[in-house]
Enzyme design. Structure first.
Site, short mmCIF file in Angstrom:
data_model
loop_
_atom_site.label_atom_id
_atom_site.label_comp_id
_atom_site.label_asym_id
_atom_site.label_seq_id
_atom_site.Cartn_x
_atom_site.Cartn_y
_atom_site.Cartn_z
N ASP A 198 27.51 42.39 33.75
CA ASP A 198 27.50 41.16 34.54
C ASP A 198 27.36 39.96 33.60
OD1 ASP A 198 26.67 39.26 36.76
OD2 ASP A 198 26.70 41.13 37.89
N HIS A 214 23.87 35.22 37.81
CA HIS A 214 24.37 36.29 38.68
C HIS A 214 23.80 37.66 38.29
CE1 HIS A 214 27.51 39.02 40.38
NE2 HIS A 214 27.58 38.11 41.33
N SER A 250 28.51 41.57 45.86
CA SER A 250 27.76 41.70 44.61
C SER A 250 26.32 42.12 44.85
CB SER A 250 27.69 40.36 43.89
OG SER A 250 28.91 40.05 43.33
#
Ligand SMILES: *[C@@H]1O[C@H](CO)[C@@H](O)[C@H](O)[C@H]1NC(C)=O
Ligand SMILES: *[C@@H]1O[C@H](CO)[C@@H](O)[C@H](O)[C@H]1NC(C)=O
Ligand SMILES: *[C@@H]1O[C@H](CO)[C@@H](O)[C@H](O)[C@H]1NC(C)=O
Ligand SMILES: *[C@@H]1O[C@H](CO)[C@@H](O)[C@H](O)[C@H]1NC(C)=O
Ligand SMILES: *[C@@H]1O[C@H](CO)[C@@H](O)[C@H](O)[C@H]1NC(C)=O
Ligand SMILES: *[C@@H]1O[C@H](CO)[C@@H](O)[C@H](O)[C@H]1NC(C)=O
Ligand SMILES: *[C@@H]1O[C@H](CO)[C@@H](O)[C@H](O)[C@H]1NC(C)=O
Length: 360
Positions: free
Chosen positions: A89, A120, A303
């Site tokens: 990520d 994120h 996600s």
């Protein structure tokens, strides 16, 4: 990425032991799978954790989806202690106290970025294994930074996956190895890839795509359990990389996003390339440390559904060590634990809701 409705909170204390509940058979545990041992209850959890540990739809507390007042029950063994979870990520803010020192940098495509440039990856890691918001609260979180959020191509993605495979192959011979899970929290729409390839970007040509597929396949064959978020385009997931690879590599687990009413989020990709849904709407998790304050945020998307599955697998790796090197059997096990038919508007795929089967 969607715009964030972020806020900071102080960290909350968690977990009180409920006591030992031996031998309560839950439907998926009859037969060859191991039963639960000690149950632990967290009473200040985000709603997604209550949902995955309950057979019932969640009733909002004070009409507030994001209240940290929900109940998560988990088996002590299901904390995934010692399992390696690779977060491919934007990096992880490994210093965030909610990771309790269990998060480490393994690989970064950006030499000067040891932590998380975007946030994120920190959020995703928090859903997998942070103390307050995580499914599996004792896992090792390994940061594999592919500069998610910035430019990215399949060449760099393949390098990152190969770094995971190399580490997994080294770890699997060590005494304390408990299994590997890799979550891929990024994707590319086929249309955009086609356009980039036609425009001559070498990072998206057919050879490069083939190399990415092979890297994922090699990792799976080597025993890495892989969860994938299909994407937030409200389209057929078979049109997204890497979710479409589930057609050739059936051991991959693609996870759609459902909301507090157990309805597929409107923008969650759908179809036969989605295996299962997990709560991913209005999920609370860790965010970057800001001015010394541990960040916390609310966000929505596939996600944040996929990491719930990654966390559940980490827990099952401890409870069902026989599945450690068997991603395909683990996938069947996870699907059989889920609640069939519970997802509204599932749209031709994945009408199973992720569940640990621990609460009534
Ligand atoms: C799980 O618990 C049930 C009920 O107590 C028991 O019949 C079964 O043998 C147990 N299975 C395992 C694998 O321990
Ligand atoms: C819902 O709960 C969150 C977390 O405690 C809080 O930050 C937020 O202000 C609450 N929202 C409302 C409308 O009360
Ligand atoms: C791939 O990673 C290299 C090394 O960090 C970087 O220079 C390059 O810009 C990246 N490629 C893309 C498309 O982001
Ligand atoms: C690349 O793959 C696409 C889609 O499968 C195909 O249409 C195209 O002809 C291929 N291009 C080359 C150069 O092989
Ligand atoms: C998040 O919660 C708010 C307030 O309840 C709601 O309006 C919104 O639709 C939710 N978002 C998603 C993606 O479910
Ligand atoms: C898993 O991958 C999905 C998409 O590929 C991503 O959105 C999510 O944040 C990732 N979760 C974890 C725990 O890495
Ligand atoms: C159940 O637990 C035992 C002891 O830890 C282990 O040997 C066995 O492989 C487990 N079963 C599965 C399906 O993992």
């Amino acid at each position: 990425m969607d715009s964030y409705k972020g806020f900071l909170l102080s960290l909350l204390s968690i977990t009180s032991t409920l006591g030992t509940v031996h031998g309560i058979p839950t439907p998926q545990e009859q037969g060859k799978f191991n039963n639960s041992t000690t149950r632990i209850q967290q009473s200040n959890a985000p709603w997604n954790l209550q949902r995955i540990s309950s057979r019932n739809t969640v009733t909002p507390v004070n009409n507030n989806v994001t209240a940290l007042a929900y109940t998560y029950q988990y088996d002590e063994a299901a904390t995934g202690a010692g399992v390696d979870v690779y977060i491919v990520d934007s990096g992880i803010d490994t210093k965030h106290p909610d990771f309790e020192g269990r998060a480490k940098m393994l690989f970064t495509i950006e030499p000067d970025q040891e932590l998380d440039g975007g946030g994120h990856g920190t959020f995703v890691a928090g859903v997998v294994g942070s103390k307050s918001y995580g499914v599996a609260k004792k896992v090792n979180l390994l940061s594999v930074n592919v500069n998610f959020g910035g430019d990215q191509d399949f060449v760099n993605s393949t390098k990152a996956i190969n770094a995971v495979l190399a580490n997994h192959n080294e770890r699997r011979n060590q005494k304390d190895f408990k299994g590997s899970v890799m979550n891929l929290s990024w994707g590319f729409q086929r249309q955009l890839v086609d356009a980039s390839r036609d425009a001559g970007f070498s990072g998206f040509d057919n050879k490069t795509i083939g190399e990415l597929r092979s890297a994922i396949q090699r990792a799976s064959e080597a025993g890495v359990h892989i969860t994938i978020a299909p994407g937030n385009d409200g389209k057929d997931a078979c049109d997204d990389y890497p979710a479409m690879f589930v057609q050739d590599i059936p051991s991959l687990i693609t996870v759609g996003n459902s909301d507090i009413t157990d309805t597929r989020a409107k923008n969650s990709d759908f179809g036969r390339c989605v295996d299962i849904h997990a709560p991913g709407s209005n999920v609370t998790s860790t965010w970057l440390l800001t001015g010394g304050f541990p960040g916390v945020r609310v966000d929505s998307g596939t996600s944040f559904a996929a990491p719930a599955a990654a966390g559940l697998i980490a827990g099952e790796l401890i409870r069902q060590p026989g599945l450690m090197m068997k991603p395909r059997e683990m996938k069947q096990h996870i699907l059989s634990m889920g609640i069939r038919g519970a997802v509204k508007d599932a749209e031709r795929g994945g009408n199973i809701l992720l569940n640990t089967g621990l609460m009534g």
